[in-house]
Motif scaffolding. Structure first.
Motif, PDB file in Angstrom:
ATOM      1  N   GLU A 117      -5.016   4.997  24.818  1.00 40.13           N
ATOM      2  CA  GLU A 117      -6.210   4.146  24.947  1.00 40.13           C
ATOM      3  C   GLU A 117      -7.414   4.764  24.241  1.00 40.13           C
ATOM      4  OE1 GLU A 117      -6.391   1.028  26.061  1.00 40.13           O
ATOM      5  OE2 GLU A 117      -4.223   1.179  26.304  1.00 40.13           O
ATOM      6  N   SER A 120      -5.011  -0.933  16.005  1.00 38.60           N
ATOM      7  CA  SER A 120      -5.014  -0.293  17.332  1.00 38.60           C
ATOM      8  C   SER A 120      -4.068  -1.000  18.307  1.00 38.60           C
ATOM      9  CB  SER A 120      -6.426  -0.262  17.903  1.00 38.60           C
ATOM     10  OG  SER A 120      -6.852  -1.564  18.243  1.00 38.60           O
ATOM     11  N   SER A 121      -3.915  -2.314  18.154  1.00 38.99           N
ATOM     12  CA  SER A 121      -3.071  -3.048  19.108  1.00 38.99           C
ATOM     13  C   SER A 121      -1.596  -3.064  18.721  1.00 38.99           C
ATOM     14  CB  SER A 121      -3.585  -4.482  19.272  1.00 38.99           C
ATOM     15  OG  SER A 121      -3.621  -5.133  18.022  1.00 38.99           O
ATOM     16  N   THR A 150     -10.742   1.434  16.562  1.00 38.28           N
ATOM     17  CA  THR A 150     -11.636   0.256  16.463  1.00 38.28           C
ATOM     18  C   THR A 150     -13.047   0.665  16.034  1.00 38.28           C
ATOM     19  OG1 THR A 150     -12.015   0.397  18.843  1.00 38.28           O
ATOM     20  CG2 THR A 150     -10.364  -1.188  18.102  1.00 38.28           C
ATOM     21  N   VAL A 185      -0.417   6.648  20.194  1.00 36.08           N
ATOM     22  CA  VAL A 185      -1.661   5.869  20.157  1.00 36.08           C
ATOM     23  C   VAL A 185      -2.020   5.493  21.598  1.00 36.08           C
ATOM     24  CG1 VAL A 185      -2.834   3.859  19.178  1.00 36.08           C
ATOM     25  CG2 VAL A 185      -1.106   5.071  17.838  1.00 36.08           C
ATOM     26  N   LYS A 231      -6.958   4.383  20.553  1.00 32.29           N
ATOM     27  CA  LYS A 231      -7.216   2.975  20.186  1.00 32.29           C
ATOM     28  C   LYS A 231      -8.709   2.712  20.025  1.00 32.29           C
ATOM     29  CE  LYS A 231      -3.073   0.852  22.161  1.00 32.29           C
ATOM     30  NZ  LYS A 231      -2.506  -0.077  23.130  1.00 32.29           N
ATOM     31  N   ARG A 232      -9.522   3.281  20.963  1.00 26.49           N
ATOM     32  CA  ARG A 232     -10.971   3.088  20.864  1.00 26.49           C
ATOM     33  C   ARG A 232     -11.522   3.715  19.587  1.00 26.49           C
ATOM     34  NH1 ARG A 232     -10.875   3.698  26.517  1.00 26.49           N
ATOM     35  NH2 ARG A 232     -11.358   5.924  26.441  1.00 26.49           N
ATOM     36  N   ASN A 289       2.259   2.101  17.794  1.00 22.59           N
ATOM     37  CA  ASN A 289       2.760   2.780  18.993  1.00 22.59           C
ATOM     38  C   ASN A 289       2.698   4.293  18.844  1.00 22.59           C
ATOM     39  OD1 ASN A 289       3.363   0.304  20.052  1.00 22.59           O
ATOM     40  ND2 ASN A 289       5.563   0.410  19.645  1.00 22.59           N
TER      41      ASN A 289
END
Length: 581
Positions: free
Chosen positions: A530, A441-442, A537, A528, A533-534, A445
């Motif tokens: 926010e 997730s981090s 995870t 990707v 990304k959640r 892009n």
């Protein structure tokens, strides 16, 4: 016979095509560079080349002919040999008695017309035409070559003597066969024929009583010719010699490559030899060394997807993934991205299998598992080479996935490919490769998924969808969403339904027999954000990620395909072919 600058100026000003100041500046530039003022005007885009030729035609009194859709009979076309036609942009297109009409771009090239007159003994009548007209006629030489190739191969195949089975195991015997003139000519002809036919691959397949040769053109295999069984061992031996492979090894697969260069083209051929029941099958991938990288727009990226890719290419760190099945054009897309990034201020390093195109100022490394140079070991070494941008040909295993993610975490922009059907499918695939969800997730892009569809030719057939076709499409696609997008793009009017929107089918013509020529991509770009990304995870499924991305405005490949089909770029049949697998 030349057009004087003063004559050209008078006619251009009279027609209002340029101003006095523009012509004056072009004239100064022409005298400095020792060029023709007309060429300067075309280079500066003040007039088109066709406008210049039509003006020259009018001033000189030489008739202008439009050859863009003309087909020239073989007996007339072959009066001027292909090399001369290409070199001087001059073609024969009409013959009446002792008069031969020839079309050209340069009216000053009287030497060529005099030479043709002397060689063929006919009265040559010069005509001017456009560059597109010349291109159309030059393409027709390929069809005459097909006939010529068929005769050459048939004649040479008859000269090849059958080889006894026991002699086929002897290396010296195979070397001798590989150098025989008929075999050399057959292999050279097969490759030349494939290049002129725009093939990406040549398949040479042994059968019980014959050898089938097929070419992959625009992603689809076509039968090219059938050869007698007796030539098979010679062809295999010849290609093995060219690719520096073991001649007497018939039981194990082998891989190699070689180059061919002429004045017209330069190609690298990647060779794969595989033992099959009736002998050894050969597949050769043709990679042009003179081909320029396409722009993202030329590849078919448009609107939001194009904007998102450009935005993410500006980021100094992170990972950009391109996904899709084999042969969907992923590597070509990566090369187009690298072309944008390839500036003097950055160091780009790649690890590829194989290196498909050479790029200046890019440090390209070829994977070689036999000596321990894998994607993982190559990537590990690349990080020590002070790169800004790293391109990994493919993320194939857990180790490569981990290294690529770590590289993007430590200040590098990483470009790579994955074999997944959708953009959202890339995320669970990385997690399956033991990548930690919080790291994925981090670092990710954007993910671009793609397929290649065939392009419709200029002449195509318009039609409207019937109820039965709509019912069939409804099994696979959300037609309400597609109609909504077509309205947003102003392709459909507010009150129209899908039945009212014109689509297009291939139309067979003399210049485009199959109705298709070339390919273009259909895409979906998953940024990707926010919220995505959640979901990563939380180890969300690809369907959940896909739904969220669509909510946030992602256009799917199907929707992109429908837009291109409604614009007449491709057909709905092509979109269905590549999406429903």
């Amino acid at each position: 016979m030349r057009v004087e600058a003063s004559q050209l100026r008078a006619f251009l000003l009279d027609a209002g095509l340029v101003t006095r100041e523009q012509f004056g500046q072009a004239l100064k530039k022409a005298s400095k560079t020792n060029q023709d003022v007309g060429d300067i005007l075309v280079a500066d885009k003040l007039i088109t080349e066709e406008e210049l030729i039509k003006l020259q035609s009018y001033i000189l009194g030489i008739p202008f002919v439009d050859l863009r859709k003309e087909t020239v009979p073989l007996e007339i076309l072959s009066i001027i040999p292909e090399p001369m036609a290409k070199k001087h942009s001059i073609v024969a297109f009409k013959k009446s008695g002792n008069d031969l009409e020839v079309a050209m771009l340069d009216p000053a090239d009287l030497r060529v017309t005099e030479f043709i007159k002397k060689e063929i003994g006919l009265r040559v009548l010069p005509r001017l035409t456009s560059p597109e007209g010349i291109k159309n006629i030059l393409k027709q030489y390929q069809k005459t070559l097909e006939v010529e190739f068929g005769e050459i191969i048939k004649r040479d195949a008859e000269d090849v003597k059958p080889i006894a089975e026991e002699r086929m195991e002897e290396k010296s015997e195979l070397e001798k066969i590989a150098k025989e003139l008929p075999i050399v000519r057959i292999v050279d002809t097969l490759i030349k024929h494939a290049i002129l036919g725009r093939a990406s691959d040549i398949h040479i397949e042994p059968q019980e009583k014959e050898v089938t040769v097929r070419y992959r053109i625009d992603g689809v295999l076509h039968d090219a010719m059938t050869l007698p069984r007796q030539v098979h061992s010679g062809i295999v031996a010849r290609i093995k010699v060219l690719a520096n492979l073991k001649l007497d090894e018939h039981r194990l697969p082998q891989d190699g490559r070689f180059k061919i260069e002429t004045d017209e083209y330069r190609y690298s051929l990647r060779v794969s030899v595989l033992p099959v029941f009736d002998g050894e099958k050969i597949v050769m991938r043709l990679l042009s060394e003179t081909a320029k990288a396409f722009t993202l727009e030329e590849l078919g990226l448009q609107d939001n997807a194009l904007e998102q890719i450009h935005d993410n290419l500006k980021k100094p760190v992170g990972m950009i993934l391109v996904t899709g099945p084999t042969g969907s054009g992923k590597t070509t897309t990566l090369y187009s991205m690298m072309e944008i990034l390839n500036k003097p201020g950055v160091n780009i390093s790649t690890v590829e299998d194989p290196i498909e195109y050479r790029m200046p100022r890019v440090n390209q490394t070829q994977v070689n598992p036999k000596i321990g140079l894998t994607f993982a070991s190559g990537l590990r070494s690349l990080v020590r080479q002070d790169p800004n941008i790293i391109m990994v040909g493919e993320i194939r295993d857990n180790e490569t996935a981990g290294l690529a993610i770590n590289a993007s975490l430590t200040g590098h922009l990483v470009l790579s490919t994955l074999h997944t059907n959708t953009a959202a499918g890339a995320i669970p695939r990385l997690i399956d490769m033991k990548a930690e969800p919080f790291l994925v997730s981090s670092t990710l892009n954007i993910i671009l998924a793609q397929r290649l569809v065939k392009r419709l030719c200029q002449d195509k057939e318009k039609y409207f969808l019937k109820e039965a076709e709509l019912k069939n499409f409804a099994k696979y696609f959300d037609l309400a969403t597609i109609l909504k997008i077509l309205k947003e793009k102003k392709i459909s009017k507010p009150r129209q339904t899908l039945k009212d929107i014109p689509f297009f089918r291939p139309k067979s013509t003399k210049t485009c027999p199959e109705g298709y020529k070339g390919r273009i991509g259909i895409y979906e770009a998953l940024s990707v954000t926010e919220t995505i990304k959640r979901l990563i995870t939380q180890k969300a499924t690809s369907d959940e990620i896909q739904r969220q991305a669509i909510k946030e405005g992602m256009m799917t490949m199907v929707e992109d395909g429908f837009i291109k089909a409604s614009q007449g770029i491709t057909s709905l049949e092509e979109v269905l072919r590549v999406i429903i697998e």
